[in-house]
Motif scaffolding. Structure first.
Motif, short mmCIF file in Angstrom:
data_model
loop_
_atom_site.label_atom_id
_atom_site.label_comp_id
_atom_site.label_asym_id
_atom_site.label_seq_id
_atom_site.Cartn_x
_atom_site.Cartn_y
_atom_site.Cartn_z
N PHE A 1 0.83 -1.07 -0.42
CA PHE A 1 -0.18 0.40 -0.13
C PHE A 1 0.91 0.85 0.61
CE2 PHE A 1 -1.98 -3.07 2.49
CZ PHE A 1 -3.14 -3.44 1.38
N PHE A 2 1.90 0.86 0.46
CA PHE A 2 2.57 2.22 0.70
C PHE A 2 3.13 2.70 -0.50
CE2 PHE A 2 6.30 5.25 1.26
CZ PHE A 2 6.72 5.22 2.32
N LEU A 3 3.57 1.67 -1.67
CA LEU A 3 4.04 1.99 -2.68
C LEU A 3 3.03 1.85 -3.55
CD1 LEU A 3 6.12 1.70 -5.18
CD2 LEU A 3 6.03 -0.38 -5.30
N GLN A 4 1.81 1.67 -3.45
CA GLN A 4 0.65 2.29 -4.86
C GLN A 4 0.29 4.12 -4.27
OE1 GLN A 4 -2.92 -0.16 -3.00
NE2 GLN A 4 -1.52 -2.30 -3.24
N ASN A 5 0.19 3.94 -3.33
CA ASN A 5 0.07 5.49 -2.68
C ASN A 5 1.51 6.89 -3.06
OD1 ASN A 5 -2.79 4.74 -1.67
ND2 ASN A 5 -1.91 4.23 0.54
N ASN A 6 2.46 6.35 -2.97
CA ASN A 6 3.52 7.32 -3.37
C ASN A 6 4.52 7.31 -4.24
OD1 ASN A 6 3.64 8.61 -0.61
ND2 ASN A 6 3.52 6.25 0.00
N LYS A 7 4.10 6.16 -5.02
CA LYS A 7 5.14 5.62 -6.48
C LYS A 7 4.73 7.00 -7.42
CE LYS A 7 0.74 3.83 -9.41
NZ LYS A 7 0.24 3.76 -8.07
N PHE A 8 4.42 7.46 -7.08
CA PHE A 8 4.32 9.24 -8.19
C PHE A 8 4.54 10.40 -7.00
CE2 PHE A 8 1.69 6.87 -11.36
CZ PHE A 8 2.94 6.21 -12.07
N GLU A 9 4.71 10.52 -5.94
CA GLU A 9 5.07 11.43 -4.89
C GLU A 9 7.31 11.57 -4.65
OE1 GLU A 9 3.21 13.52 -3.73
OE2 GLU A 9 2.08 12.74 -4.97
N CYS A 10 7.28 10.13 -4.40
CA CYS A 10 8.86 10.09 -4.59
C CYS A 10 9.22 9.63 -5.28
CB CYS A 10 8.83 8.50 -3.27
SG CYS A 10 8.33 9.48 -2.01
N LEU A 11 10.14 10.35 -5.97
CA LEU A 11 11.53 10.43 -7.50
C LEU A 11 11.51 8.74 -7.46
CD1 LEU A 11 12.71 11.82 -9.80
CD2 LEU A 11 14.72 11.66 -8.51
N ALA A 12 12.78 8.32 -6.15
CA ALA A 12 12.93 6.72 -6.25
C ALA A 12 11.86 5.85 -6.82
CB ALA A 12 13.53 6.13 -4.76
N LEU A 13 10.66 5.99 -5.80
CA LEU A 13 9.69 4.77 -5.59
C LEU A 13 9.25 5.14 -7.11
CD1 LEU A 13 7.94 5.21 -2.69
CD2 LEU A 13 9.50 3.46 -3.03
N GLY A 14 9.15 6.44 -8.05
CA GLY A 14 8.28 6.27 -9.25
C GLY A 14 9.15 5.62 -10.36
N VAL A 15 10.06 6.00 -10.41
CA VAL A 15 11.26 4.89 -10.29
C VAL A 15 11.42 3.83 -11.55
CG1 VAL A 15 13.93 6.09 -12.40
CG2 VAL A 15 13.28 7.92 -12.00
N ILE A 16 12.01 3.39 -9.70
CA ILE A 16 12.10 1.84 -9.80
C ILE A 16 10.56 1.58 -10.37
CG2 ILE A 16 12.13 0.59 -8.16
CD1 ILE A 16 14.20 2.30 -6.37
N PHE A 17 9.26 1.49 -9.74
CA PHE A 17 8.31 1.48 -10.20
C PHE A 17 7.82 1.03 -12.24
CE2 PHE A 17 4.04 2.36 -12.17
CZ PHE A 17 3.26 0.53 -11.44
N THR A 18 8.43 2.42 -12.91
CA THR A 18 8.85 2.33 -13.56
C THR A 18 9.29 1.65 -14.05
OG1 THR A 18 7.50 4.56 -13.28
CG2 THR A 18 8.73 3.63 -15.91
N THR A 19 10.51 1.60 -14.08
CA THR A 19 11.72 0.73 -14.94
C THR A 19 11.20 -1.27 -14.66
OG1 THR A 19 13.13 1.08 -13.07
CG2 THR A 19 13.69 2.12 -15.28
#
Length: 454
Positions: A43-61
């Protein structure tokens, strides 16, 4: 949105399972399935993947690597491994990638809530006197030194191009080789410091005048900086776009949506143009490849460390006979300024991988990080490199979010972003090429500068 992403992963997994008739790939359907399951429970990744740079890039790649790439491979009928003799390692490569995927996603699931738990400092400031030239003697000296190097040694600029002037650039052979070890690093550092100082100065002016023209000036500077690419590298163009626009979104939170929108437009234009030039222009590739799904399947594997490259990496590992720690040391310093001179390039893991891949003539392939881990620590320790990069990507990102001084916010973003690309880039290029050659040196320059204020 969460349910849609997980559902897409499950559907893709079912498609791969149903249409896979090659027994070597029978476990590949687990990659999108595992991604969808872990993402659905995080749930943390779901809610913050586009709020935190690292989570967004790691999720996308990770999504592109573990969900999109297997689907395209399946739809393309699983193109044969480039090196026929490496086909025997397909089953092992699939298991290795599955293991790596689980480890990366578990690192994100466990550490992200702990790393990002601190309060986000959303009000960065720059004191007016901090940007006075008397308080930036060292920084200005480095910038002037970089400019002087470009005047004295014009060949240092031969690998930097305005991206829209590169059509018809037949090959890198026409580019004069740089004979001045380390000097090109100073040029890159000078460029980063110039952009950092300019953006900080413009933000300082905005703070004291509240005039939006300084935001426009900042965006123009970002566009100009992003349009200057190193060789044909899309990564060298993408990096300054992401770093500077994320930096601006922190400085001007009320403009966040507009900045991100323009960032997507600028970034997509630059990357699409470079992709066209590199792959489909007259001198770079066959334009018919643009509609060839087998070509895209192989290309995705090349850029996202797919099964093809892992198979070749496993085969290459059997030709490396150095003690693992010695091999690691030789690899990790291979991209570090000055230290690269004492490394043995002919016995580096990357060199042996390229020889296995292409022979001695072409040396442009990227060894998957999971294969480097396999070389150093066997199957059990294979995912360790990407796990460490993932951890530090989130750590640097959090340090950036909470730094009060905008200059250090920029520096930590510059450190975080390369670590996010463990799914795409061989780690010595991240550790040596980015963290040591750029971030560490700039950090030292800034600390010395702060000590020598007038």
């Amino acid at each position: 949105m969460t349910n849609i992403i997980s559902l897409v992963c499950f559907v893709i997994s079912a498609i791969i399972f149903y249409y896979t008739d090659n027994p070597d790939y029978w476990l590949l359907f687990l990659e999108p399935l595992i991604f969808g399951l872990i993402y659905g429970l995080n749930f943390f990744l779901q809610n913050n993947k586009f709020e935190c740079l690292a989570l967004g890039v790691i999720f996308t790649t990770s999504f592109l690597r573990f969900v999109v790439t297997p689907l395209v491979m399946c739809l393309a009928g699983y193109p044969k491994i480039v090196v026929d003799s490496c086909s025997a390692y397909i089953g092992q490569a699939v298991l290795l990638q599955l293991y790596e995927e689980v480890c990366i996603l578990l690192v994100v699931s466990y550490f992200a809530p702990k790393i990002y738990k601190s309060q986000y400092n959303s009000e960065p400031v720059v004191e007016e006197n901090v940007m006075h030239w008397k308080n930036n003697i060292v920084i200005i000296a480095i910038i002037l030194f970089a400019l002087m190097l470009c005047v004295v040694f014009p060949s240092l600029l031969s690998r930097f191009h305005f991206i829209f002037s590169m059509v018809g650039n037949e090959s890198e052979d026409v580019i004069e080789k740089i004979a001045f070890s380390g000097l090109d690093v100073f040029v890159s550092i000078g460029r980063i410091l110039l952009v950092l100082y300019a953006l900080s100065y413009l933000f300082c002016q905005y703070q004291y005048t509240n005039q939006k023209k300084y935001i426009i000036y900042s965006l123009l500077l970002v566009g100009i900086n992003a349009s200057i690419a190193y060789d044909m590298s899309r990564f060298s163009s993408l990096m300054p776009i992401v770093v500077t626009l994320y930096f601006l979104s922190i400085l001007y939170p009320f403009m966040r949506k507009k900045i991100i929108t323009w960032g997507v437009i600028i970034g997509s234009a630059c990357i699409s143009f470079l992709t066209f030039v590199k792959m489909f222009s007259k001198y770079r590739g066959d334009s018919s490849n643009s509609t060839n799904i087998k070509y895209w399947a192989m290309d995705l594997q090349c850029y996202f460390q797919g099964i093809n490259d892992i198979c070749i990496g496993i085969s290459a590992s059997h030709k490396i006979h150095k003690f693992p720690l010695s091999q690691f040391f030789n690899d990790v310093i291979s991209n570090m300024m000055f230290l690269s001179k004492i490394s043995d390039s002919k016995s580096s893991s990357l060199k042996i991988f390229n020889v296995e891949y292409n022979g001695w003539w072409v040396q442009d392939k990227i060894l998957p990080n999971v294969c480097a881990g396999y070389i150093y620590a066997g199957f059990i320790g294979a995912p360790l490199i990407n796990c460490i990069l993932t951890f530090f990507a989130m750590k640097f990102d959090d340090m950036s979010r909470n730094a009060a001084d905008v200059r250090y916010k920029y520096l930590y973003i510059l450190a975080a972003l390369p670590c996010c690309f463990g799914n795409m880039i061989f780690y010595p290029m991240i550790v040596g090429g980015s963290l040591v050659n750029s971030v560490l040196l700039i950090f030292m320059v800034m600390k010395i500068n702060d000590k020598l204020k007038w």
